[in-house]
Write an enzyme that holds these catalytic residues in place. Sequence first.
Site, mmCIF file in Angstrom:
data_model
loop_
_atom_site.group_PDB
_atom_site.id
_atom_site.type_symbol
_atom_site.label_atom_id
_atom_site.label_comp_id
_atom_site.label_asym_id
_atom_site.label_seq_id
_atom_site.Cartn_x
_atom_site.Cartn_y
_atom_site.Cartn_z
ATOM 1 C CB CYS A 113 -0.854 -0.090 1.151
ATOM 2 S SG CYS A 113 -1.830 1.484 1.423
ATOM 3 C CB CYS B 77 -2.138 5.609 7.403
ATOM 4 S SG CYS B 77 -2.157 3.631 7.492
ATOM 5 C CB CYS C 190 0.079 -1.894 7.359
ATOM 6 S SG CYS C 190 -1.520 -2.452 7.027
ATOM 7 C CD GLN D 241 -12.956 -11.052 18.810
ATOM 8 O OE1 GLN D 241 -12.158 -10.583 18.384
ATOM 9 N NE2 GLN D 241 -12.879 -11.559 20.089
ATOM 10 C CG ASP E 68 -12.661 -11.237 24.100
ATOM 11 O OD1 ASP E 68 -11.536 -10.699 24.146
ATOM 12 O OD2 ASP E 68 -13.163 -11.467 23.190
ATOM 13 C CB CYS F 238 -6.642 -7.856 21.457
ATOM 14 S SG CYS F 238 -7.433 -6.324 22.737
#
Length: 401
Positions: free
Chosen positions: A7, A13, A16, A230, A328, A355
């Site tokens: 990208c 940004c 990623c 999720q 969670d 996470c």
Amino acid sequence: MPTIMNCKHLGICGGCSSPQSAYADSLKAKEQILHELFAPIFPPSEILPVIPCDPVLRGRNKMEFSFFQTKEGKKSLGFITPTKPKQGVPITECLMIHEDTMDILNLTRAWWDNHPELTAYYPPFNKGSLCTLTVRIGSPERKLMVILTTSAREEYAVEKGIIEEWKNALINSSLPIVSIIWEEKVSAKNAPTYFRSHLIHGEPFIKQTLTLPKDGNSGVFHVRPRSFFQPQSLQGAKIIEIAKEFMNPQGSETLLDLYCGAGTIGIMLSAYVKKVIGVEIVPDAIDSAKENILINKKENLIEVYLEDAKTFCRRHQDCPPPDVVVIDPPRCGIQNKVLKYLLRIFPKKIIYISCNPKIQFEECCSLISAGYHIKKVQPLDQFPHSPHLENIILLEREDSL
């Protein structure tokens, strides 16, 4: 396998952090970091291999974009850089999101261009009109929910007629939009922030279908604007499959689902246990959970409570413990006050889905000190090309081993 081009916003940004063309390498790097993190309390050789994300590209079912404006008035709608000084990145492509999401982004930009009087919201000073644009995508039909969040402050309030223009631009497109919601953010000093929600088109939810890969057990879920779900639907089903395998249900268990969100984990696992109790503090999410229980005809198996996890655990510390607790939590983890009362409940098994493995590691250390033992560790990738990794851990009480 086709060649994946990187990208053009890579490294700018804030999304990623590794090249899209080097997914296998980024997965190995995440695995190594996890091994080093958990080495003091669990042998790295026994950590199961990371389950890759599938699909690697365009699988995100939710994306939030920010309105941004410089002091000179230059506008952008997209992401905001993680480094200071903060800058807006008006993305023109993103390999993580579906093409329909990019179309909504462009339609909203065009609408904003037609209304130069609308300014971007600046949180530190609670000034400006336009806060965020959020797109949620259902599965498997890929229907769309679009949420525009604006300031509720009188001097920055957006007129209903202008909101109607935005709504009509979306409706007149060929996009499969089934829900459009306008939220007003109410924020003031020394008061909790809340949102006034207005359904301006379609249904107040989108549908997500989850199917467990191995036995085909399936559930349909109504997901509302602020319900947690999720971020990758197929990966979400795999997380529940892992939790089921870790639990090794015999059909007689009572399962406590803390931080139950829209009820997905409890509803899917209710097919294998005697009873499920869900606890959630977000009203929107608990409304979704109750609705989803009825949709999936689980009302005789599941009870849900609108309550924070700490208060629930404190109220039930003298009751017979559940056989299994599934946790969670948000990125901040369980936190000490919840952990304190969870340990007083003292369930036989804890399945900790996280996470944020760093926080998870710290809290696992506390659980080990209190008499638990880590049995299994299964990492799973939900955020390709980023440093983030989902991790599922089975802990058992030492006296039950």
